[in-house]
Design an enzyme around this catalytic site. Structure first.
Site, PDB file in Angstrom:
ATOM      1  N   ASN A   9      34.636   5.699  73.076  1.00 47.04           N
ATOM      2  CA  ASN A   9      34.103   6.346  74.434  1.00 47.04           C
ATOM      3  C   ASN A   9      34.207   5.460  75.429  1.00 47.04           C
ATOM      4  OD1 ASN A   9      32.320   7.285  76.374  1.00 47.04           O
ATOM      5  ND2 ASN A   9      30.405   6.783  75.533  1.00 47.04           N
ATOM      6  N   LYS A  11      33.663   5.815  78.607  1.00 48.41           N
ATOM      7  CA  LYS A  11      32.824   6.031  79.559  1.00 48.41           C
ATOM      8  C   LYS A  11      33.299   6.366  81.066  1.00 48.41           C
ATOM      9  CE  LYS A  11      29.546   3.400  76.654  1.00 48.41           C
ATOM     10  NZ  LYS A  11      28.287   2.539  76.497  1.00 48.41           N
ATOM     11  N   HIS A  96      24.597  11.484  74.789  1.00 43.30           N
ATOM     12  CA  HIS A  96      24.625   9.880  74.744  1.00 43.30           C
ATOM     13  C   HIS A  96      23.479   9.421  75.581  1.00 43.30           C
ATOM     14  CE1 HIS A  96      26.199   5.808  75.818  1.00 43.30           C
ATOM     15  NE2 HIS A  96      26.778   6.222  74.904  1.00 43.30           N
ATOM     16  N   GLU A  98      23.081   7.241  77.651  1.00 41.00           N
ATOM     17  CA  GLU A  98      23.255   6.999  79.149  1.00 41.00           C
ATOM     18  C   GLU A  98      22.996   8.340  79.973  1.00 41.00           C
ATOM     19  OE1 GLU A  98      27.309   5.160  78.903  1.00 41.00           O
ATOM     20  OE2 GLU A  98      26.147   3.360  78.253  1.00 41.00           O
ATOM     21  N   GLU A 165      23.119   5.303  68.037  1.00 41.75           N
ATOM     22  CA  GLU A 165      23.404   4.067  68.800  1.00 41.75           C
ATOM     23  C   GLU A 165      22.124   3.448  69.455  1.00 41.75           C
ATOM     24  OE1 GLU A 165      27.410   4.674  70.760  1.00 41.75           O
ATOM     25  OE2 GLU A 165      26.231   5.688  71.973  1.00 41.75           O
ATOM     26  N   GLY A 171      26.215  -2.276  74.879  1.00 44.92           N
ATOM     27  CA  GLY A 171      26.767  -3.127  75.902  1.00 44.92           C
ATOM     28  C   GLY A 171      26.235  -4.356  75.998  1.00 44.92           C
ATOM     29  N   SER A 204      27.808  -2.105  70.657  1.00 44.55           N
ATOM     30  CA  SER A 204      28.399  -3.420  70.536  1.00 44.55           C
ATOM     31  C   SER A 204      29.319  -3.553  69.230  1.00 44.55           C
ATOM     32  CB  SER A 204      27.433  -4.448  70.602  1.00 44.55           C
ATOM     33  OG  SER A 204      26.828  -4.620  71.878  1.00 44.55           O
TER      34      SER A 204
HETATM   35  P1  13P Z   1      29.341  -0.676  73.571  1.00 43.96           P
HETATM   36  O1  13P Z   1      30.491  -0.463  72.381  1.00 43.96           O
HETATM   37  O2  13P Z   1      29.801  -1.241  74.766  1.00 43.96           O
HETATM   38  O3  13P Z   1      28.057  -1.370  73.212  1.00 43.96           O
HETATM   39  O4  13P Z   1      28.927   0.719  73.973  1.00 43.96           O
HETATM   40  C1  13P Z   1      28.579   1.744  72.943  1.00 43.96           C
HETATM   41  C2  13P Z   1      28.355   3.196  73.201  1.00 43.96           C
HETATM   42  O5  13P Z   1      27.566   3.406  73.969  1.00 43.96           O
HETATM   43  C3  13P Z   1      29.298   3.973  72.563  1.00 43.96           C
HETATM   44  O6  13P Z   1      29.003   5.245  72.819  1.00 43.96           O
END
Ligand code: 13P
Length: 241
Positions: A9, A11, A96, A98, A165, A171, A204
């Site tokens: 992803n 983002k 997601h 976010e 997740e 992150g 992560s």
């Molecule tokens: P990270 O791998 O950067 O922690 O992000 C995970 C994520 O949100 C994947 O959709």
């Protein structure tokens, strides 16, 4: 048989030029990737067209990061499923954290987006997960079961991927212990009518923890943020041992 699905992803990272540069470094590593793994890149909308052309005939599948529930309309800033399928997109991330946290996504809008994705032949990747506060209050199971139950109303479970997740692991470098991720994913599977839905772990995921994560019996793949941005690091993840 449960499928293995490893998805990056991206983002809100990578211009078209950066996406093309990524492929140059990444694609050669796929010679070593076992056939039973589905590899997906969920890129920003603006990079999908060029990626689709460059990946034509390759085993890498393309994914988007959102889809609207109408097939067209006055919805400034949104994207419709036919716009994605026309250029060869196969997957789409829905719900997601976010999107839920910053853009007001709810279980109801998640459900509408999932239905639209499936109606147009896209495979949705439904994201669920709890905050640190919810985990500390012992609400992990109830939060996730609610997200699953409300998100999956009238959804075809034969055309679906789920990503667990935990928000506190996204992150932060603070990966959920693989045994704990395995436990929660096992509980999610028990909530489903189709036990073969691939369920990924996300949060992560890195080259140095992917082998341990994928060794867990309930975990069918990974949804990878930061570590999917560098060709070598994502290649090590898709080529997990
Ligand atoms: P990270 O791998 O950067 O922690 O992000 C995970 C994520 O949100 C994947 O959709």
């Amino acid at each position: 048989m449960r499928r293995i699905v490893i998805a990056g992803n991206w983002k809100m990272y990578k211009t078209q030029a950066e996406a093309m540069e990524f492929l140059q470094g990444f694609v050669p590593h796929l010679d070593e990737t076992p056939d039973d793994r589905e590899i997906v890149l969920c890129a920003p909308f603006t990079a999908l067209g060029s990626l689709s052309q460059s990946l034509h005939g390759s085993r890498v599948r393309l994914g988007a990061q959102n889809v609207h529930w109408e097939k067209a309309g006055a919805y400034t800033g949104e994207i419709a499923a036919p716009m994605l399928t026309e250029i060869g997109v196969r997957y789409v991330i829905v719900g997601h954290s976010e999107r839920r946290q910053y853009f007001g996504e709810t279980d109801e809008t998640v459900n509408l987006r999932l239905k639209a994705a499936q109606a147009h032949g896209l495979v949705p990747i439904l994201c669920v997960g709890e905050t640190k506060q919810q985990r500390d209050a012992n609400e992990t199971e109830s939060v996730i079961f609610n997200q699953i139950d409300r998100g999956l109303v009238d959804i075809d479970q034969s055309n679906l991927v789920i990503a667990y997740e935990p928000i506190w692991a996204i992150g932060t470098g603070d990966t959920c212990e693989s045994v704990e991720a395995n436990r929660v994913i096992g509980l999610i599977r028990k909530q489903l009518s189709n036990p073969d839905v691939p369920i990924q772990y996300g949060g992560s995921v890195k080259p140095d923890n992917i082998d341990e994560i994928m060794a867990q019996p309930e975990i069918d793949g990974a949804l990878v943020g930061g570590a999917s941005l560098q060709p070598d690091s994502f290649a090590r993840i898709v080529n997990f041992h």
